[in-house]
Design a protein around this motif. Structure first.
Motif, PDB file in Angstrom:
ATOM      1  N   MET A   1       0.779  -1.759  -0.137  1.00 39.39           N
ATOM      2  CA  MET A   1       0.126   0.120  -0.009  1.00 39.39           C
ATOM      3  C   MET A   1       1.184   1.140   0.201  1.00 39.39           C
ATOM      4  SD  MET A   1      -3.149   0.742   0.121  1.00 39.39           S
ATOM      5  CE  MET A   1      -3.903   0.579   0.316  1.00 39.39           C
ATOM      6  N   ASN A   2       1.824   1.442   0.237  1.00 40.07           N
ATOM      7  CA  ASN A   2       2.562   2.830   0.823  1.00 40.07           C
ATOM      8  C   ASN A   2       3.418   3.290  -0.444  1.00 40.07           C
ATOM      9  OD1 ASN A   2       2.780   2.869   3.557  1.00 40.07           O
ATOM     10  ND2 ASN A   2       5.045   2.357   4.427  1.00 40.07           N
ATOM     11  N   ASN A   3       3.861   1.379  -1.690  1.00 41.77           N
ATOM     12  CA  ASN A   3       4.275   2.148  -2.765  1.00 41.77           C
ATOM     13  C   ASN A   3       2.897   2.628  -3.864  1.00 41.77           C
ATOM     14  OD1 ASN A   3       6.532   1.154  -2.615  1.00 41.77           O
ATOM     15  ND2 ASN A   3       6.152  -1.279  -3.348  1.00 41.77           N
ATOM     16  N   LYS A   4       1.605   2.266  -3.375  1.00 40.66           N
ATOM     17  CA  LYS A   4       0.538   2.882  -4.425  1.00 40.66           C
ATOM     18  C   LYS A   4       0.467   4.455  -3.705  1.00 40.66           C
ATOM     19  CE  LYS A   4      -2.072  -1.105  -4.991  1.00 40.66           C
ATOM     20  NZ  LYS A   4      -3.026  -2.069  -4.600  1.00 40.66           N
ATOM     21  N   LEU A   5       0.486   4.518  -1.997  1.00 39.81           N
ATOM     22  CA  LEU A   5       0.064   5.926  -1.922  1.00 39.81           C
ATOM     23  C   LEU A   5       1.164   7.035  -1.970  1.00 39.81           C
ATOM     24  CD1 LEU A   5      -1.374   8.062   0.655  1.00 39.81           C
ATOM     25  CD2 LEU A   5      -0.311   7.114   2.273  1.00 39.81           C
ATOM     26  N   SER A  33      -8.542   8.647  -5.132  1.00 32.36           N
ATOM     27  CA  SER A  33      -9.817   8.953  -3.836  1.00 32.36           C
ATOM     28  C   SER A  33      -9.875   8.032  -2.505  1.00 32.36           C
ATOM     29  CB  SER A  33     -10.881   9.176  -4.697  1.00 32.36           C
ATOM     30  OG  SER A  33     -10.522  10.352  -5.321  1.00 32.36           O
ATOM     31  N   ARG A  34     -10.052   6.548  -2.949  1.00 31.81           N
ATOM     32  CA  ARG A  34     -10.431   6.030  -1.893  1.00 31.81           C
ATOM     33  C   ARG A  34      -8.965   5.454  -0.874  1.00 31.81           C
ATOM     34  NH1 ARG A  34     -12.610   2.418  -4.991  1.00 31.81           N
ATOM     35  NH2 ARG A  34     -11.064   0.716  -5.136  1.00 31.81           N
ATOM     36  N   VAL A  35      -8.089   5.581  -1.598  1.00 29.41           N
ATOM     37  CA  VAL A  35      -6.745   5.536  -1.209  1.00 29.41           C
ATOM     38  C   VAL A  35      -6.051   6.020  -0.658  1.00 29.41           C
ATOM     39  CG1 VAL A  35      -4.334   4.971  -1.778  1.00 29.41           C
ATOM     40  CG2 VAL A  35      -5.804   3.298  -2.781  1.00 29.41           C
ATOM     41  N   ILE A  36      -6.622   7.650  -0.246  1.00 31.79           N
ATOM     42  CA  ILE A  36      -6.033   8.680  -0.039  1.00 31.79           C
ATOM     43  C   ILE A  36      -6.772   8.764   1.727  1.00 31.79           C
ATOM     44  CG2 ILE A  36      -5.871  11.094   0.136  1.00 31.79           C
ATOM     45  CD1 ILE A  36      -3.447   9.917  -2.035  1.00 31.79           C
ATOM     46  N   LYS A  37      -8.308   8.761   0.769  1.00 30.69           N
ATOM     47  CA  LYS A  37      -9.035   8.834   1.887  1.00 30.69           C
ATOM     48  C   LYS A  37      -8.834   7.548   3.788  1.00 30.69           C
ATOM     49  CE  LYS A  37     -12.892  10.920   4.426  1.00 30.69           C
ATOM     50  NZ  LYS A  37     -12.993   9.801   5.209  1.00 30.69           N
ATOM     51  N   ASN A  38      -8.420   6.309   2.679  1.00 30.46           N
ATOM     52  CA  ASN A  38      -8.505   5.540   3.701  1.00 30.46           C
ATOM     53  C   ASN A  38      -6.511   6.171   4.723  1.00 30.46           C
ATOM     54  OD1 ASN A  38     -10.259   3.763   3.111  1.00 30.46           O
ATOM     55  ND2 ASN A  38      -8.957   2.800   1.834  1.00 30.46           N
ATOM     56  N   ALA A  39      -5.787   6.351   3.716  1.00 29.70           N
ATOM     57  CA  ALA A  39      -4.258   6.704   4.891  1.00 29.70           C
ATOM     58  C   ALA A  39      -4.870   8.341   5.525  1.00 29.70           C
ATOM     59  CB  ALA A  39      -3.835   7.506   3.626  1.00 29.70           C
ATOM     60  N   GLU A  71      11.832   6.041   2.477  1.00 30.46           N
ATOM     61  CA  GLU A  71      11.325   4.589   2.977  1.00 30.46           C
ATOM     62  C   GLU A  71      11.885   3.639   1.307  1.00 30.46           C
ATOM     63  OE1 GLU A  71       7.723   3.054   3.161  1.00 30.46           O
ATOM     64  OE2 GLU A  71       7.784   1.933   5.027  1.00 30.46           O
ATOM     65  N   SER A  72      11.200   4.327   0.388  1.00 28.15           N
ATOM     66  CA  SER A  72      11.300   3.656  -1.280  1.00 28.15           C
ATOM     67  C   SER A  72      13.035   3.434  -1.196  1.00 28.15           C
ATOM     68  CB  SER A  72      10.241   4.525  -1.619  1.00 28.15           C
ATOM     69  OG  SER A  72      10.790   3.930  -2.972  1.00 28.15           O
TER      70      SER A  72
END
Length: 307
Positions: A1-5, A33-39, A71-72
Motif C-alpha cells: 500500500m505504501n508504494n501505491k500511496l 480517492s479511496r486510497v488517499i481517504k483511507n490514509a 522509505e522507498s
C-alpha cells in the motif's frame, strides 16, 4: 500500500488534478480517492487541500510524501546491495550519461577501470539529466556523466566545460551566404524573432541554459521542434532544419561538404558553455570503485583538454 500511496501523492503533486493523476498512473480516479481517504482516516490528518485549484498537498501530505520517498530509497538500496553481496565482490554499478557523451569516451575509462576492478559488473545506459536525478535519489543509478545535478543527496564533481556553437540555417535572417564559419561577435541575435528553434525537452538543464542565454541576447525564438536528445538536435540542425545551439564536438564529426548551406558560429567560452561533471551515490559497498571511477574520468578529460 505504501508504494501505491507514494505514487499517488507524487502524481497528484505533479499534476495538481486527481483525474490527470489517475490517467497518468492508469488507474481510476475513484480508486486514488479511496486510497488517499483511507490514509487520511488512518493518520487522522488531511493529506490534500481539495479546495485549492490546482490541488495541493497539505503540510501533512508533504511530510508523508518525504517519508515515503525516503522509505522507498532505503528499500531500493537494501535490495540492490543484497544483490551485490550475493553475486559480486564489489557489486554492480549502473553508469549513465547524457547524450553529449559519445561512446569513445567510455573506451579509455572502462579499460582503466577494469584493469583494477574485473569483479565489478557494470551496466552502461544513456538517459537525460532529469531522469538521472530521479534514479540517483531512488537508488537505481550509481553514477552519471553529464549536466550538473544539484541535490543534497547526490555528490557532484565538476569535470570540464563543453564549448558550444550556434547553428544558423539558410532560412534564418542571420544567414550569411557562401560562408560556413561566421564570427559570433558580429551577429545580432535580437534579429532572431519567432524563428524555428530545435530543442530538447524544457525540463532539461541544458535547455534552460540555452533558453536563458538566448533571452539575455535579446533573441525570441519559437521552440517549434522538440526532440529527446542533443544528438538528434545536432543532426537536424546540421541538416538545415532550424536554429540550434549544440556542442562543438558534433560539428567536428562532420565532413566539410556536409556543412554547406548553413552557418556555424562558435560561441565564446566566456559567454556560454555547458558544464559537464560527475554525479554519484556512494555506498559502503561500492565506495572504493566509485572513487577510482571519478578519478579516472577526471584524469582522462584533463588529458584530452588540459585547459
Amino acid at each position: 500500500m505504501n508504494n501505491k500511496l507514494l505514487s499517488f501523492l507524487e502524481e497528484i503533486k505533479a499534476q495538481g488534478n486527481m483525474s490527470k493523476a489517475a490517467q497518468a498512473l492508469f488507474v481510476t480516479q475513484p480508486y486514488i480517492s479511496r486510497v488517499i481517504k483511507n490514509a487520511e482516516d488512518n493518520f487522522g490528518v488531511k493529506l490534500i487541500n481539495r479546495s485549492s485549484h490546482p490541488l495541493q498537498l497539505t503540510y501533512a501530505g508533504e511530510r508523508l510524501l518525504d517519508f515515503l520517498q525516503e522509505e522507498s530509497q532505503l528499500q531500493a538500496n537494501l535490495d540492490r546491495e543484497m544483490t551485490h553481496l550475493s553475486q559480486f565482490k564489489y557489486g554492480h554499478l549502473t553508469i549513465a550519461s547524457n547524450e553529449a557523451v559519445s561512446n569513445d569516451v567510455y573506451e579509455p575509462v572502462l579499460l582503466k577501470f577494469y584493469e583494477k576492478y574485473p569483479e565489478v559488473h557494470a551496466q552502461i545506459i544513456s538517459i537525460s539529466s532529469s531522469e538521472a536525478e530521479q534514479r540517483l535519489t531512488a537508488g537505481s543509478l550509481d553514477f552519471f556523466l553529464g549536466d550538473p545535478i544539484r541535490n543534497h543527496k547526490v555528490q557532484y564533481v565538476p569535470v570540464t566545460h563543453i564549448p558550444l556553437a550556434l547553428i544558423i540555417p539558410s532560412s534564418s535572417v542571420l544567414y550569411q551566404p557562401d560562408q560556413t564559419f561566421v564570427d559570433f561577435s558580429k551577429l545580432d541575435l535580437s534579429k532572431l524573432v519567432d524563428e524555428s528553434f530545435i530543442s530538447i525537452p524544457r525540463n532539461n538543464a541544458y535547455h534552460r541554459l540555452v533558453a536563458s542565454f538566448l533571452h539575455n541576447q535579446g533573441a525570441s525564438v519559437e521552440y517549434s521542434i522538440e526532440v529527446p536528445d542533443i544528438s538528434l538536435v545536432a543532426s537536424l540542425a546540421l541538416n538545415n532544419l532550424g536554429v540550434a545551439v549544440i556542442p562543438e564536438s558534433y560539428i567536428s564529426k562532420k565532413n566539410p561538404y556536409e556543412l554547406k548551406s548553413l552557418n556555424i558560429a562558435r560561441i565564446p567560452v566566456n559567454m556560454l558553455t555547458a558544464e559537464f561533471g560527475i554525479s554519484y551515490i556512494k555506498s559502503k559497498l561500492t565506495a572504493e570503485p566509485v572513487d577510482d571511477l571519478v578519478n579516472i574520468i577526471s584524469d582522462i578529460f584533463k588529458e584530452a583538454n588540459p585547459s
